[in-house]
Write an enzyme that holds these catalytic residues in place. Structure first.
Site, PDB file in Angstrom:
ATOM      1  N   ASP A   1       0.860  -1.164   0.000  1.00 18.68           N
ATOM      2  CA  ASP A   1       0.000   0.000   0.000  1.00 18.68           C
ATOM      3  C   ASP A   1       0.914   1.238   0.000  1.00 18.68           C
ATOM      4  OD1 ASP A   1      -3.205   0.603   1.635  1.00 18.68           O
ATOM      5  OD2 ASP A   1      -2.117   1.719   0.093  1.00 18.68           O
TER       6      ASP A   1
HETATM    7  C1  GLC Z   1      -4.397   4.253  -0.058  1.00 21.65           C
HETATM    8  C2  GLC Z   1      -5.300   3.111   0.361  1.00 21.65           C
HETATM    9  C3  GLC Z   1      -5.473   2.050  -0.688  1.00 21.65           C
HETATM   10  C4  GLC Z   1      -5.406   2.692  -2.051  1.00 21.65           C
HETATM   11  C5  GLC Z   1      -3.982   3.190  -2.237  1.00 21.65           C
HETATM   12  C6  GLC Z   1      -3.783   3.894  -3.583  1.00 21.65           C
HETATM   13  O1  GLC Z   1      -3.599   4.656   1.010  1.00 21.65           O
HETATM   14  O2  GLC Z   1      -5.002   2.456   1.597  1.00 21.65           O
HETATM   15  O3  GLC Z   1      -6.732   1.407  -0.438  1.00 21.65           O
HETATM   16  O4  GLC Z   1      -5.735   1.748  -3.057  1.00 21.65           O
HETATM   17  O5  GLC Z   1      -3.578   4.060  -1.197  1.00 21.65           O
HETATM   18  O6  GLC Z   1      -4.490   5.107  -3.584  1.00 21.65           O
END
Ligand code: GLC
Length: 740
Positions: free
Chosen positions: A266
């Site tokens: 993430d």
């Molecule tokens: C965010 C979220 C995740 C998302 C990613 C890209 O922090 O936790 O669900 O897909 O970053 O935006």
């Protein structure tokens, strides 16, 4: 191209080019006039220009022109012409904003969820998306956590499994290179929904047995449906951040579940392992992540700035890099990007398909099935069109009815409730007053401040609020029925939106209290991203219709339900608590040695509130009155390879037609580990004509009775069981049976 060609390509790549494929950055950098002026989070990544033109994928760039411009700009400087992967958060729709995922889950209609997913996949694929960061499959039991709004399966593993399969199939189709198909990146592995105290990014600690019993099934179902990608979660899992957790990634995901796809961290989660105290420094974070098996580093410079040294120091690490890059190249190949780097970009379709009328009509129907009728005393709903209605509340004339992840949809395209009511009934028959804001300014300022935005001061806010409520009361006096449009602000739910108080805000409660004094029928249409605490307002309302954040077609969907053109059929997938003090709260809990079946002191209960949920899992009313009777089993002993047939009669005792979701729960009364008081094991959502009687059957087999025992074996143990059939997890009929 053939896989042999992919391997040949890998062998041509320099170490820098390989490492670049394992880096994902926000794509807007390639749209900057001067690429050297990287702004915002990108600035902190300390990426060289050379590395920038080696990255393998980018985040959240969509739209035919923008995607083409970025791909062209990138390829113009790419030595081996390896196309970028475009990944995005199309959580509940691209340009058409669908209801938020928790709402979609309340349809209990797998076909409709697939349809919503397919429309969203087509819209986003035309606009350039190759990989979508969806579905979010984190089992969610705590409404203090803002991300419950994304939880398609809510608090139930069985729903999670079913929806996971449906959504991955809907996203990926048979061939992810075909128009309308996109690769699914499931998230957030693992158990992110169990963050302590509902505080986002917080600690998760549970037994492996608990994890396997409740949190793993939805992820596993998606992996078994061949999801192409997995995103690791921010939280630690039993002491080790998920992103560098070898047991989770290597032993469970790769070996036990045989996942062959790509693992992406993430956003900056690899770097955050330093803050967690699990990595000593950046280089150690890179080592931990590559050893755990993360293929792509999303938005941290850790891989970009440290993997090269690690590879030069260790052939083993370089081999791991090769394996990761091969997986990434194979996905690009599977998407057909080497033959056509623009994927299914289509300027013409972008104009004709996106937001088209038939999809909007389809979406409105889907949206109506997400609404949950929580209260309907004296059949106050559906409303009669000859009544003078007062629309009161901050959501009456408000386009902000899409969720916080509707980052690509254009809210100005949303009709408001007031517009559609006046269109249908005529201006003179629809009175309106805002009554109050969604939130007082100090609450809004907390949100603005946390986002780094300037806060706003309102002169004489209290006086203005009182005057506004008084004006609403005066308007309401002229009406025959009050329709309240209240709820959360959409920025109060979603990522990093944990709340300690999940009641309606004081200003909205004041409005309800003042209007209540008029002694007129009052119905609340509730806009929310999570189960809310309603015990301090419910008794003042004759009806409550929960519409969540209903998206682009919300207003039109709502008016047709309010006037009975459509009968609501939604059922809750998360329990509503009596009080936030009960959280986490969920229906499939254990009995304890002192179950709270009676209000005797020395039981597992609260002194100050009832112990049950306020609205239980599976709950949702209809305009129809369904009667359940004659629960029967064709036998009460279940043998190996056999099944029991359960029969129930359900009769629609009303003049109106409607859907009912008949639910099957099972309790294992005794086991080598304690077993939940109920577990959802089946449901049927059926359409009933007026006064129609249906005889409905379910089958119970031994496979349904399996659970994770203390030896971490997935087994069924013989003994006595209860089967429950009902309209929700509490209002059920029951019978016992045995297994031998
Ligand atoms: C965010 C979220 C995740 C998302 C990613 C890209 O922090 O936790 O669900 O897909 O970053 O935006």
């Amino acid at each position: 191209m053939k896989d042999t060609k992919v391997k040949e390509l890998l062998n041509k790549m320099t170490l820098e080019e390989k490492i670049g494929q394992m880096v994902q950055v926000a794509g807007d950098i390639f749209l900057e006039e001067d690429i050297n002026v990287s702004t915002g989070p990108l600035k902190d990544l300390k990426l060289s220009n050379e590395m920038l033109y080696n990255v393998g994928s980018i985040l959240n760039i969509m739209g035919v022109d923008r995607v083409k411009k970025v791909q062209d700009e990138y390829l113009s400087k790419s030595r081996l012409k390896i196309p970028l992967l475009f990944m995005a958060d199309v959580i509940n729709g691209y340009k058409i904003a669908f209801p938020i995922p928790i709402a979609q889950g309340c349809t209990w209609n797998v076909k409709k969820i697939k349809k919503m997913t397919q429309i969203s996949a087509m819209e986003s694929n035309i606009a350039g998306v190759n990989v979508n960061f969806s579905p979010m499959l984190d089992l969610s039991r705590d409404p203090r956590w803002g991300r419950v709004m994304e939880a398609i399966g809510g608090e139930d593993p069985y729903l999670g499994e079913i929806y996971a399969k449906a959504m991955v199939e809907a996203y990926q189709g048979e061939d992810i290179s075909k128009l309308g198909n996109i690769a699914s990146c499931i998230k957030h592995i693992a158990a992110y929904g169990a963050v302590e105290a509902g505080r986002d990014y917080n600690t998760v600690d549970m037994s492996e047995r608990e994890f396997r019993q409740y949190y793993l099934p939805a992820y596993k179902s998606a992996i078994n449906t061949n999801a192409e990608m997995i995103m690791t979660s921010f939280n630690i899992l039993n002491g080790i951040p998920a992103t560098i957790n070898k047991w989770l990634i290597q032993d469970l995901i790769r070996k036990e579940l045989n996942f062959k796809g790509i693992i992406i961290s993430d956003y900056s989660a690899i770097e955050e392992t330093i803050a967690h105290g699990a990595s000593e420094n950046e280089k150690h974070a890179a080592l931990n992540a590559i050893n755990a098996g993360v293929d792509i580093d999303m938005m941290s410079g850790i891989y970009a700035n440290n993997l090269k040294d690690l590879c030069l120091e260790s052939k083993e690490i370089e081999e791991k890099v090769n394996q990761s890059v091969l997986r990434i190249l194979r996905l690009k190949n599977k998407l057909g990007l080497f033959e056509n780097p623009y994927g299914n970009l289509d300027k013409e379709k972008e104009k004709t398909y996106i937001m088209n009328k038939s999809n909007l009509e389809e979406t409105k129907k889907l949206t109506q099935e997400t609404f949950v009728l929580l209260k309907n005393n004296n059949n106050v709903l559906p409303l009669k069109e000859d009544k003078k209605i007062a629309l009161i509340g901050p959501y009456a004339d408000n386009i902000g009815i899409t969720g916080s992840w509707s980052i690509f949809s254009d809210r100005t395209k949303n009709a408001t409730i007031l517009e559609v009511f006046r269109e249908r009934l005529g201006n003179e028959n629809v009175l309106y007053s805002k009554g109050t804001e969604i939130l007082r300014q100090d609450e809004i300022n907390k949100i603005l401040k946390a986002d780094g935005s300037p806060t706003i001061f309102i002169e004489n806010e209290k006086e203005k609020e009182e005057a506004s409520i008084k004006e609403a009361v005066e308007v309401a006096k002229k009406s025959e029925i009050i329709l309240l449009l209240l709820g959360e602000h959409y920025k109060q739910s979603g990522e990093a939106c944990s709340r300690s108080n999940i009641s309606l805000p004081e200003n909205q409660i004041n409005l309800i209290n003042e209007l209540y004094k008029l002694n007129k029928p009052m119905v609340m249409i509730l806009f929310n991203g999570r189960p809310l605490q309603l015990n301090n307002v419910e008794n003042k309302l004759d009806g409550i219709l929960d519409v969540w954040f209903p998206g682009t077609t919300g207003a039109n969907a709502i008016i047709e339900v309010v006037f009975g053109d459509v009968n609501p059929s939604g059922k809750l997938t998360m329990s509503f608590p009596q009080s936030v003090g009960q959280c986490p709260i969920y229906y499939n809990h254990y009995n304890t040695g002192r179950p709270h079946t009676k209000d005797f002191r020395y039981m597992s209960r609260y002194q100050d509130i009832p112990t049950e949920s306020f609205y239980p899992f599976g709950f949702g009313l209809s305009y129809c009155n369904f009667e359940y009777r004659n629960l029967k089993l064709n036998k009460n002993v279940l043998k190996e390879k056999d099944h029991i047939t359960v029969t129930i009669e359900v009769e629609n005792k009303s003049d109106c037609a409607g859907y009912e979701t008949i639910q099957l729960y099972i309790q294992d009364l005794f086991g080598s580990v304690v077993r939940p008081v109920k577990e959802l094991k089946g449901f049927k959502k059926l359409y009933f004509k007026p006064h129609e009687l249906k005889i409905i059957q379910f089958e119970i087999n031994k496979e349904m009775l399996k659970f994770w025992n203390s030896d971490l074996k997935f087994v069924a143990e013989n003994g006595e069981f209860k089967v429950f059939i009902g309209r929700d997890s509490e209002n059920t009929m029951e019978k016992n049976f045995f297994t031998k």
